[in-house]
Design a protein around this motif. Structure first.
Motif, mmCIF file in Angstrom:
data_model
loop_
_atom_site.group_PDB
_atom_site.id
_atom_site.type_symbol
_atom_site.label_atom_id
_atom_site.label_comp_id
_atom_site.label_asym_id
_atom_site.label_seq_id
_atom_site.Cartn_x
_atom_site.Cartn_y
_atom_site.Cartn_z
ATOM 1 N N ARG A 110 82.941 97.367 79.013
ATOM 2 C CA ARG A 110 82.215 98.188 78.032
ATOM 3 C C ARG A 110 81.961 99.604 78.532
ATOM 4 N N ARG A 115 80.666 99.971 73.762
ATOM 5 C CA ARG A 115 81.962 99.814 73.105
ATOM 6 C C ARG A 115 83.045 99.488 74.131
ATOM 7 N N GLU B 144 79.877 95.648 69.466
ATOM 8 C CA GLU B 144 79.149 96.381 70.495
ATOM 9 C C GLU B 144 78.219 95.454 71.278
ATOM 10 N N GLN B 147 77.611 96.094 79.144
ATOM 11 C CA GLN B 147 78.368 95.518 80.254
ATOM 12 C C GLN B 147 77.614 94.369 80.920
#
Lengths: 609, 263
Positions: A110, A115, B144, B147
């Motif tokens: 990400r 995103r 979305e 991490q």
């Protein structure tokens, strides 16, 4: 009379890597019956080895990116021998193909905004590669496999296809054998999609798995399909070179994308001396500027500096390492030093876990502390089955090809990351058009019993012979010969010799005898693969002999520069003539329309670079 | 270059036609151990030696392999009695653990039915894979999540499906609970789905009833042999066991469920 099992499907997909699985998923979703026939177990195909990422202009990491820049980069990297229609489709459709994978369960790395993250790679103007550490191929194949098993397709694992059948010039099925049970199978099919990957096992130093013997290339050629651009083989600049048993195993370009530096035995960062004129404006002149670019990128800023020359296209970097070696400046074991250890150890382990593991386990090298030794390895064939850019249909009606087995997208040199996106983009299209064509047909074409019997007889021949050579010896000699004579740098003399050598190898292969039985016999399998390996090697040597210039993945020592006037716009096309001989001609793609032409660098197209 | 001699004692099926997928534990009826003397060079792995045996002695010696880089999980076998990938097992390490003048033994995975020589029938795993309920997230394409959320499941997605964990698990190996137990590989898969930040599916009843997670008594054998370094027991199996406990045995959760409040 040989006994065999018979199957009927609308669409048969051969190969279960990224392209094959994506084709089978699309075809199944169209409501036709689909067989997925693959040489290994599901989920083990060569796609699993892809490391760095899948290129798509998502513009998540740098908002300046768009399909237009991706199109431009792909054409420039391919030295303008690409089919521009495929390059456009690929650049436009890749973003949705990548996003779609997440809805099927993939989990990409990400950005800070949550995103899909993107990394820099050679030849890509902006950070463009969606990735999962350095194991992107594993994620993509697993995602497609998990999606695929719920789509109702029939999967035939450890089946090797030996022949395609046609009826009145149209594809009608294929003959395969089942390694686990040792039985012959006939698949009747309205359309067939070839997604068999590449040919790089024909070289002794290669990054390919055992599957990469050019089966699909050969099957298409034997069936009369046109084969294009077979002289263009990508030697990836960074394969492992030490110890000898790991020679050729890939070291991802991601290492350089993350700031890895290449140096020679004298400690010189030699890539600064190898920047081609056509790329000069985009690359750093000094180590300071290159480092400034890396600092910007790893701190998530938009790059304002120019990129390090390590990120030039693969053909350029591979040839540079080769030249340094020729000049007596190679690393200890004959390559170059690639160093990422200047970055903090935890970042290296996080971004490149596979490389960390691979070097530690296989070479006893800790890449967070030491430099890696790397050198060129045969990695990818840009050439393959010539296909219609929209539908992926070959010149044999009903036969489609996608992924590495097809040609067109990559021209003379593929950009890193453009393969994984190629697989899902054109795999989907091949599945879509193959299922549409199959739906429009009432019934299957006839397959003559004689043809089936001849095919099985041919398949059984090695087992019925005695006293011949071990096929492994012939495969070994073929790979050494190709490495020496049809390698990264070629000459007329060597290519002529290679063509003669291939005839001698063909004679030897026709009398080899592996021994053993029909169940899971690797020797027998190798004897059957040899036929394909010899034919695809011949295609490569022949096309290389004809092209008297150097461009992308084809370098001639006797013609060391590009010759735009004679060769800049022509692609080689190989077919089998009516006497069974290999013939070659040269042809051009349609001219690039003006609205796309203006996206390209006019200097490259007109001037000499 | 340094060359050394080694004896490999490799399981070979009897020649001729045999019934498909017999069980290797009835070893003497389906094959025997055969000795091969071979040279090996510096840096070689066990798979290199097997390839050399094929090239020099036995072209028909059956073994599965693809990538030779620890990424595909095809060359699983039992080397000196331990479950490992042949491509990631270095000869230097093997020679260190093998007593002097003893051969190195290579057998197929003993937990799965035999096809031939070092090749086993792992079709069970592909059948089990079909029973996994896929990710069920939002319809839109652009997902979305951050991490940190990705990290947790990315560990599970590093699985290369080598099946060494299943081969080692005593629930499968000793008790052959192929029908009632999903095995470590599929608990890893389940954990990846259950912990996906955007997934809305509940697989807990299936994990308890159909996949028999209760059979696992946390001996950690699976974690020890995982070549991808996944912490199978602590990060996948135990959290799933906890979710089963919460769902079925936590009195507050039970009441909440009765009156219609989900989780």
């Amino acid at each position: 009379m040989y006994d065999y099992e018979c199957h009927e499907h609308d669409v048969v997909v051969i190969g279960a890597g990224g392209a094959g699985l994506r084709a089978a998923i699309e075809a199944s979703s169209m409501g036709v019956s689909v067989a997925l026939v693959c040489k290994s177990m599901l989920g083990k195909a060569h796609t699993v080895m892809a490391e760095g990422g899948a290129a798509a202009a998502l513009a998540n990491k740098d908002s300046r990116d768009s399909w237009k820049t991706h199109f431009r980069d792909t054409m420039k990297g391919g030295k303008y021998l690409n089919d521009w229609r495929m390059a456009r489709i690929h650049a436009q459709e890749a973003p949705d193909r990548i996003r779609e994978l997440e809805t099927w369960g993939a989990v990409f790395d990400r950005t800070r905004e949550g995103r899909i993250n993107q990394r820099n790679f050679g030849g890509h103007t902006y950070p463009r590669l969606a990735h999962i550490g350095d194991a992107t191929g594993l994620e993509i194949i697993r995602t497609l496999q998990e999606k695929g098993v719920h789509m109702g397709m029939d999967v035939f694992m450890e089946f090797t296809v030996c022949r395609l059948f046609t009826s009145s010039g149209r594809i009608s099925g294929c003959l395969a054998y089942d390694r686990q049970r040792g039985r012959a199978h006939v698949f009747k099919a309205k359309t067939i999609v070839l997604a068999t990957g590449g040919i790089t096992r024909c070289w002794s130093v290669c990054s390919g798995s055992w599957e990469y013997t050019g089966d699909g290339h050969a099957l298409a050629y034997w069936t009369g399909a046109e084969m294009g651009d077979m002289e263009f083989v990508q030697f990836h600049p960074t394969g492992m070179i030490w110890p000898p048993s790991v020679r050729g195993i890939l070291v991802t370009e991601g290492v350089r994308g993350e700031g890895g530096m290449l140096r020679n035995s004298e400690g010189d960062r030699f890539m600064f001396n190898y920047v081609p004129e056509m790329f000069r404006k985009e690359f750093a002149d000094t180590e300071e500027e290159a480092l400034a670019w890396v600092e910007e990128v790893i701190s998530d800023k938009q790059a304002t500096n120019r990129r390090p020359p390590e990120l030039l296209t693969r053909d350029v970097v591979a040839k540079a390492i080769n030249s340094e070696k020729a000049a007596g400046r190679a690393s200890e074991h004959g390559g170059a030093y690639l160093n990422i250890s200047w970055r903090p150890a935890d970042q290296v382990r996080k971004k490149l876990p596979g490389m960390y593991h691979q070097f530690k386990e296989l070479a006893g090298v800790d890449i967070t502390k030491q430099a890696m030794e790397v050198g060129p390895t045969a990695h990818y064939v840009m050439g393959g089955v010539k296909v219609d850019p929209e539908s992926q249909e070959s010149t044999v009606p009903g036969l489609y090809a996608a992924g590495e087995s097809a040609t067109g997208l990559h021209g003379a040199n593929r950009l890193g990351g453009n393969s994984l996106s190629d697989l899902v983009t054109f795999g989907r299209r091949a599945g879509l058009y193959a299922s549409k064509a199959a739906s429009a047909m009432d019934t299957w074409g006839e397959i003559e019993e004689d043809e089936i019997q001849n095919g099985i007889d041919h398949m059984m021949a090695p087992l019925n012979r005695e006293g011949g050579e071990n096929p492994a010896a012939i495969v070994h000699d073929l790979r050494e010969m190709m490495q020496e004579k049809v390698g990264i740098i070629r000459t007329r003399e060597q290519l002529v010799e290679a063509l003669d050598d291939l005839e001698a190898l063909r004679v030897r292969s026709q009398s080899c005898s592996p021994g053993g039985g029909v169940i899971y016999n690797p020797g027998w399998h190798q004897a059957l693969e040899l036929e394909a390996m010899i034919d695809v090697s011949q295609m490569c040597a022949l096309a290389a002999l004809e092209r008297e210039e150097s461009r992308g993945g084809h370098t001639r020592d006797d013609f060391p520069t590009p010759d735009h006037d004679s060769w800049g716009k022509v692609n080689s096309v190989i077919t089998k003539d009516s006497d069974g001989n290999m013939k070659i001609e040269h042809r051009s793609y349609p001219p690039i329309p003006d609205e796309l032409k203006q996206l390209l660098d006019s200097d490259d197209l007109d001037g000499d670079s | 270059m340094m060359k050394k001699q080694v004896t490999f004692r490799v399981f070979r099926s009897h020649t001729g036609e045999r019934p498909y997928a017999s069980h290797p534990r009835t070893e003497s009826s389906v094959g025997k151990m055969s000795d091969y003397e071979v040279e090996y060079d510096e840096g070689m792995v066990v798979l290199d030696v097997i390839h050399r045996i094929q090239a020099e002695h036995a072209p028909d010696l059956a073994c599965r392999w693809n990538c030779k880089a620890g990424k595909c999980g095809s060359c699983s076998a039992e080397v000196n009695g331990k479950s490992r990938l042949m491509c990631m097992t270095r000869m230097s390490d093997i020679m260190e653990e093998t007593p002097e003048n003893e051969p190195v033994t290579v057998r197929p995975m003993q937990g799965f039915p035999l096809i031939r020589d070092l090749v086993t029938d792992v079709s069970w795993a592909y059948e089990m894979n079909k029973k996994m309920v896929p990710v069920n997230g939002p319809d839109k394409l652009d997902w979305e999540f951050n991490q940190n959320e990705a990290d947790r499941i990315q560990e599970f997605r590093q699985c290369i499906e080598c099946m060494l964990c299943v081969n080692t698990c005593h629930v499968i190996r000793e008790h052959e609970k192929f029908d009632d137990f999903a095995g470590p590989r599929f608990f890893v898969r389940m954990a990846g789905l259950e912990m996906h930040p955007l997934d809305t599916e509940s697989r807990i009843p299936q994990i308890k009833e159909d996949f028999g997670i209760g059979y696992c008594n946390i001996t950690r054998c699976c974690t020890e042999v995982c070549p991808a370094g996944i912490n199978i027991t602590d990060n996948a199996i135990i959290p799933l066991k906890e979710r089963v406990v919460t769902e079925y045995y936590d009195p507050i959760a039970m009441i909440a469920r009765k009156i219609g409040i989900k989780r």
